[in-house]
Design a protein around this motif. Structure first.
Motif, short mmCIF file in Angstrom:
data_model
loop_
_atom_site.label_atom_id
_atom_site.label_comp_id
_atom_site.label_asym_id
_atom_site.label_seq_id
_atom_site.Cartn_x
_atom_site.Cartn_y
_atom_site.Cartn_z
N VAL A 190 0.84 -1.20 0.00
CA VAL A 190 0.00 0.00 0.00
C VAL A 190 0.87 1.25 0.00
CG1 VAL A 190 -1.64 1.34 1.37
CG2 VAL A 190 -1.97 -1.11 1.09
N LEU A 191 1.90 1.25 0.82
CA LEU A 191 2.77 2.42 0.93
C LEU A 191 3.47 2.71 -0.38
CD1 LEU A 191 3.76 4.51 2.93
CD2 LEU A 191 5.60 2.97 3.57
N PHE A 192 4.00 1.69 -1.04
CA PHE A 192 4.72 1.91 -2.30
C PHE A 192 3.76 2.29 -3.43
CE2 PHE A 192 8.32 -0.92 -0.70
CZ PHE A 192 9.10 0.17 -0.37
N LEU A 193 2.55 1.72 -3.41
CA LEU A 193 1.57 2.07 -4.44
C LEU A 193 1.14 3.53 -4.31
CD1 LEU A 193 -0.22 1.31 -6.81
CD2 LEU A 193 -1.89 0.41 -5.19
N CYS A 194 0.91 3.97 -3.08
CA CYS A 194 0.54 5.38 -2.86
C CYS A 194 1.70 6.30 -3.20
CB CYS A 194 0.11 5.58 -1.41
SG CYS A 194 -1.50 4.84 -1.03
N LEU A 195 2.91 5.87 -2.90
CA LEU A 195 4.09 6.65 -3.27
C LEU A 195 4.15 6.83 -4.78
CD1 LEU A 195 6.93 7.89 -2.96
CD2 LEU A 195 7.83 5.57 -2.79
N TYR A 196 3.97 5.75 -5.50
CA TYR A 196 4.02 5.81 -6.97
C TYR A 196 2.87 6.64 -7.52
CZ TYR A 196 3.77 4.24 -11.81
OH TYR A 196 3.70 4.20 -13.19
N GLY A 197 1.72 6.60 -6.87
CA GLY A 197 0.55 7.30 -7.38
C GLY A 197 0.60 8.80 -7.16
N VAL A 198 1.03 9.24 -5.97
CA VAL A 198 0.92 10.66 -5.64
C VAL A 198 2.15 11.47 -6.00
CG1 VAL A 198 -0.61 10.07 -3.72
CG2 VAL A 198 1.82 10.47 -3.26
N VAL A 199 3.28 10.80 -6.26
CA VAL A 199 4.53 11.55 -6.46
C VAL A 199 4.47 12.43 -7.70
CG1 VAL A 199 5.72 9.82 -7.87
CG2 VAL A 199 7.04 11.31 -6.36
#
Length: 426
Positions: A190-199
């Motif tokens: 979840v953390l890496f997916l959100c990182l990839y999405g919002v960056v």
């Protein structure tokens, strides 16, 4: 504003790469859950009539439900002869003994001991242990109150009310929940997916210089910034809830049942000193909500960092480094008892067993605050501060500014004309 938020959310969530990563991570998560079942559960040995899986569920109907003296005596009458016969380790190791449920006397003893005797003994004695803790806390509260140590008196009073009514009255299958509550892998996904999405939320427009053009639009400037923040928040919360649902359904599917959800949280041994009194199914919902809060906080931090980047690489590396720091320090917290380290790290809300599995307090102005409460408040505060900083650092809408200046000039010109006409008339 609603249409603008929907548009930004669509841009963020409906990108092909995001959907592909979401699908891949979901499949990866399910494979990991399946691996957990086959690696750690002794009931994953198939459906043969003499497998542990089959024998367990055959016996389960006899012992499920309210724990009574009759059930305990019946269980001991089956288990004790096996324990006595295998005590000196000289019993036959044959695997085809027709008198044994699993075909082997040691295997029969082990399945009864692991899945029935030890859990039922823990359930039966838990009320006594909890009552002892409550009574000791009550005595301590009275002593500390006499000494004038207000904080300690209040803390022990909270412990008394938390433990005084605890008991486990029924026996049920709880192995699935044991592994489910200690599962952290999906939190990293979840953390890496959100990182990839919002960056890329702010960066993609800076790379094409669309951010300057947007400032001349009525919906640009701070309105666009707020819409992007709202869309990123919806994205982070949606992803967190999605993986929480996948976790629960995946564990229930691979373990074959969600039986035991009505047991109290402290029925799982790792949560014997749990900070809350709720049922296992209720904690599953609570955990999903708390995880969403933690993911939202870290996503806002990632978004704030990306606001300073002119291209995607620099903020991605910075955010990835921050995520690794959160994960590494969060993983190391299980080896330490410092509650403050858990509170200031938002990752502890993703792996929230570290917060809810133990009753811990911090002193806040003389009042005892449980560590999970402090962690939630701190995380929300960090998220709000990050949003405030982004709104303050975002540029003002040039269109509105120009329109305001022109309006002021027009008003001033009209006033001066009226004044000159009045003077000439006189």
């Amino acid at each position: 504003m609603t249409r603008l938020i929907k548009y930004e959310f669509y841009k963020l969530f409906c990108k092909r790469s995001i959907l592909v990563v979401l699908l891949c991570f979901s499949v990866m998560n399910l494979f990991k859950i399946n691996s957990e079942f086959h690696s750690y559960s002794y009931l994953a040995d198939g459906n043969d009539s003499r497998s542990w899986n089959s024998v367990y569920w055959q016996l389960y109907e006899d012992y499920r439900g309210e724990i009574t003296a009759e059930k305990i005596n019946h269980l001991l009458s089956v288990y004790q002869p096996l324990a006595d016969a295998t005590a000196d380790m000289t019993a036959s190791t044959a695997k085809d003994n027709p008198d044994m449920m699993t075909g082997n006397i040691y295997s029969d003893r082990n399945i009864l001991e692991k899945y029935y005797v030890e859990p039922m003994e823990y359930f039966y004695h838990y009320r006594t242990c909890a009552l002892q803790v409550a009574e000791r806390a009550k005595e301590n509260a009275a002593v500390y109150k006499e000494r004038g140590q207000t904080y300690e008196a209040r803390k022990n009073s909270v412990i008394y009310h938390l433990y005084s009514g605890r008991s486990i009255k029924a026996f049920a299958y709880e192995e699935m929940y044991n592994y489910y509550l200690n599962y952290d892998f999906s939190g990293i996904l979840v953390l890496f997916l959100c990182l990839y999405g919002v960056v890329s939320t702010f960066v993609c427009e800076k790379e094409t210089q669309m951010d300057m053009l947007l400032l001349t639009n009525p919906g640009g400037g701070k309105k666009t910034t707020f819409a992007k923040i709202a869309a990123a928040s919806l994205f982070a919360v949606s992803v967190a809830i999605w993986f929480s649902v996948v976790d629960y359904i995946g564990f229930a599917y691979f373990f074959g049942t969600a039986e035991g959800g009505n047991l109290p949280l402290y029925a799982v041994r790792n949560f014997s000193t749990a900070a809350v009194n709720c049922k296992l199914w209720q904690y599953a919902i609570l955990s999903a909500v708390i995880r969403a809060v933690g993911v939202w906080t870290m996503s806002m931090v990632f978004l704030l960092i990306s606001l300073f980047g002119r291209n995607a690489l620099v903020p991605f590396v910075a955010d990835f480094g921050a995520a690794l720091c959160f994960i590494i320090t969060g993983a190391s917290q299980s080896c330490f008892s410092n509650a403050w380290l858990k509170i200031i790290n938002p990752y502890s809300l993703l792996a929230n067993r570290m917060l809810f599995g133990k009753t811990e307090f911090i002193d806040f102005a003389g009042y005892p605050v449980q560590s999970f409460q402090a962690a939630i408040i701190f995380a929300i505060t960090v998220g709000v501060v990050s949003i405030t900083a982004m709104m303050m650092l975002s540029k003002r809408n040039c269109y509105i500014f120009c329109w305001t200046v022109k309006s002021r000039r027009r008003t001033r010109g009209t006033f001066m004309s009226a004044l000159s006409n009045e003077s000439s008339s006189h």
